[in-house]
Design a protein around this motif. Structure first.
Motif, PDB file in Angstrom:
ATOM      1  N   ALA A  95     -17.853  -3.792  -2.771  1.00 32.78           N
ATOM      2  CA  ALA A  95     -17.741  -4.961  -1.895  1.00 32.78           C
ATOM      3  C   ALA A  95     -16.294  -5.436  -1.754  1.00 32.78           C
ATOM      4  O   ALA A  95     -16.010  -6.299  -0.919  1.00 32.78           O
ATOM      5  N   THR A  96     -15.391  -4.872  -2.549  1.00 30.48           N
ATOM      6  CA  THR A  96     -13.964  -5.229  -2.464  1.00 30.48           C
ATOM      7  C   THR A  96     -13.124  -3.974  -2.206  1.00 30.48           C
ATOM      8  O   THR A  96     -12.257  -3.625  -3.011  1.00 30.48           O
ATOM      9  N   PRO A  97     -13.348  -3.297  -1.086  1.00 36.15           N
ATOM     10  CA  PRO A  97     -12.612  -2.057  -0.828  1.00 36.15           C
ATOM     11  C   PRO A  97     -11.118  -2.281  -0.611  1.00 36.15           C
ATOM     12  O   PRO A  97     -10.326  -1.354  -0.754  1.00 36.15           O
ATOM     13  N   GLN A  98     -10.730  -3.506  -0.275  1.00 34.60           N
ATOM     14  CA  GLN A  98      -9.316  -3.776  -0.015  1.00 34.60           C
ATOM     15  C   GLN A  98      -8.479  -3.584  -1.277  1.00 34.60           C
ATOM     16  O   GLN A  98      -7.278  -3.296  -1.179  1.00 34.60           O
ATOM     17  N   CYS A  99      -9.072  -3.717  -2.458  1.00 37.44           N
ATOM     18  CA  CYS A  99      -8.291  -3.564  -3.693  1.00 37.44           C
ATOM     19  C   CYS A  99      -7.707  -2.151  -3.795  1.00 37.44           C
ATOM     20  O   CYS A  99      -6.506  -1.983  -3.967  1.00 37.44           O
ATOM     21  N   PHE A 100      -8.566  -1.171  -3.668  1.00 43.00           N
ATOM     22  CA  PHE A 100      -8.090   0.211  -3.758  1.00 43.00           C
ATOM     23  C   PHE A 100      -7.293   0.584  -2.518  1.00 43.00           C
ATOM     24  O   PHE A 100      -6.294   1.302  -2.606  1.00 43.00           O
ATOM     25  N   LYS A 101      -7.690   0.051  -1.351  1.00 39.71           N
ATOM     26  CA  LYS A 101      -6.980   0.363  -0.110  1.00 39.71           C
ATOM     27  C   LYS A 101      -5.540  -0.149  -0.156  1.00 39.71           C
ATOM     28  O   LYS A 101      -4.618   0.562   0.243  1.00 39.71           O
ATOM     29  N   ASN A 102      -5.349  -1.377  -0.654  1.00 39.46           N
ATOM     30  CA  ASN A 102      -3.992  -1.931  -0.736  1.00 39.46           C
ATOM     31  C   ASN A 102      -3.115  -1.095  -1.660  1.00 39.46           C
ATOM     32  O   ASN A 102      -1.936  -0.869  -1.375  1.00 39.46           O
ATOM     33  N   ALA A 103      -3.671  -0.658  -2.757  1.00 35.72           N
ATOM     34  CA  ALA A 103      -2.908   0.195  -3.676  1.00 35.72           C
ATOM     35  C   ALA A 103      -2.649   1.554  -3.045  1.00 35.72           C
ATOM     36  O   ALA A 103      -1.569   2.128  -3.200  1.00 35.72           O
ATOM     37  N   ARG A 104      -3.625   2.067  -2.309  1.00 35.49           N
ATOM     38  CA  ARG A 104      -3.472   3.363  -1.643  1.00 35.49           C
ATOM     39  C   ARG A 104      -2.433   3.292  -0.525  1.00 35.49           C
ATOM     40  O   ARG A 104      -1.815   4.296  -0.187  1.00 35.49           O
ATOM     41  N   ASP A 105      -2.248   2.116   0.053  1.00 36.73           N
ATOM     42  CA  ASP A 105      -1.214   1.952   1.075  1.00 36.73           C
ATOM     43  C   ASP A 105       0.169   2.181   0.468  1.00 36.73           C
ATOM     44  O   ASP A 105       1.083   2.654   1.144  1.00 36.73           O
ATOM     45  N   MET A 106       0.323   1.828  -0.799  1.00 39.23           N
ATOM     46  CA  MET A 106       1.595   2.029  -1.487  1.00 39.23           C
ATOM     47  C   MET A 106       1.763   3.483  -1.933  1.00 39.23           C
ATOM     48  O   MET A 106       2.872   3.999  -1.957  1.00 39.23           O
ATOM     49  N   ASP A 107       0.665   4.117  -2.339  1.00 36.81           N
ATOM     50  CA  ASP A 107       0.682   5.511  -2.787  1.00 36.81           C
ATOM     51  C   ASP A 107      -0.563   6.190  -2.242  1.00 36.81           C
ATOM     52  O   ASP A 107      -1.655   6.012  -2.770  1.00 36.81           O
ATOM     53  N   PRO A 108      -0.427   6.971  -1.175  1.00 36.37           N
ATOM     54  CA  PRO A 108      -1.598   7.582  -0.543  1.00 36.37           C
ATOM     55  C   PRO A 108      -2.335   8.582  -1.433  1.00 36.37           C
ATOM     56  O   PRO A 108      -3.460   8.951  -1.142  1.00 36.37           O
TER      57      PRO A 108
END
Length: 173
Positions: A95-108
């Motif tokens: 329900a909080t996909p933005q957590c991993f997405k925000n980190a993935r934005d920094m390191d794909p």
């Protein structure tokens, strides 16, 4: 005398350059396929980088301590959470996909294992937080902070588990 040394040094330098022939040395591991265009060479190097990163992520995930080992390292008061707790935790994380997405934005190529701590009281959970994490890069700390912020609103109902301390793991790839 100075002229003789200068002449000798110049002659030695010219001979050494002639001996080398100006050949370019190919770095080890580089392909020698000259038929590729610069765009194809760049795409090939990106593909090789992606494979190396995927291999590194697999090694980090494979070498992560199991949740049982983590629970044992904290002593007898900490147990591994039940399947029902794990499923509930997975719903909260999803329900909080933005957590991993925000980190993935920094390191794909980010991947890692996160161990969550859950304290169950008489009325249900009163503490849910990231206990430890192992990420492929420092970008994982962004995900940890986001999960900790979101976890303040995660509540596991009473009756899901007896009173105590529990740990559960989630892997991200």
């Amino acid at each position: 005398m100075k002229l003789t040394r200068l002449t000798t040094l110049s002659l030695l330098a010219a001979l050494s350059l002639a001996a080398c022939g100006g050949e370019k040395v190919q770095p080890e591991g580089e392909s020698t396929d000259v038929s590729l265009t610069p765009e194809q060479r760049e795409a090939k190097s990106v593909e090789e980088y992606q494979k190396r990163q995927a291999s590194f992520a697999d090694s980090v995930l494979g070498n992560a301590r199991s949740v049982t080992d983590v629970a044992k390292s904290y002593g007898t008061g900490v147990e591994v959470g039940s399947v029902q707790m794990r499923d509930s935790l997975m719903k909260y994380v999803a329900a909080t996909p933005q957590c991993f997405k925000n980190a993935r934005d920094m390191d794909p190529y980010l991947a890692g294992t996160v161990t969550f701590y859950i304290h169950m009281s008489v009325v249900g959970s009163d503490v849910v937080r990231v206990q430890t994490s192992e990420w492929t890069s420092q970008a994982g700390t962004v995900a940890d902070k986001c999960f900790n912020d979101a976890a303040t609103n995660w509540k596991f109902p009473m009756g899901m588990a007896k009173q105590g301390q529990y740990v559960l793991q989630v892997q991200f790839k």
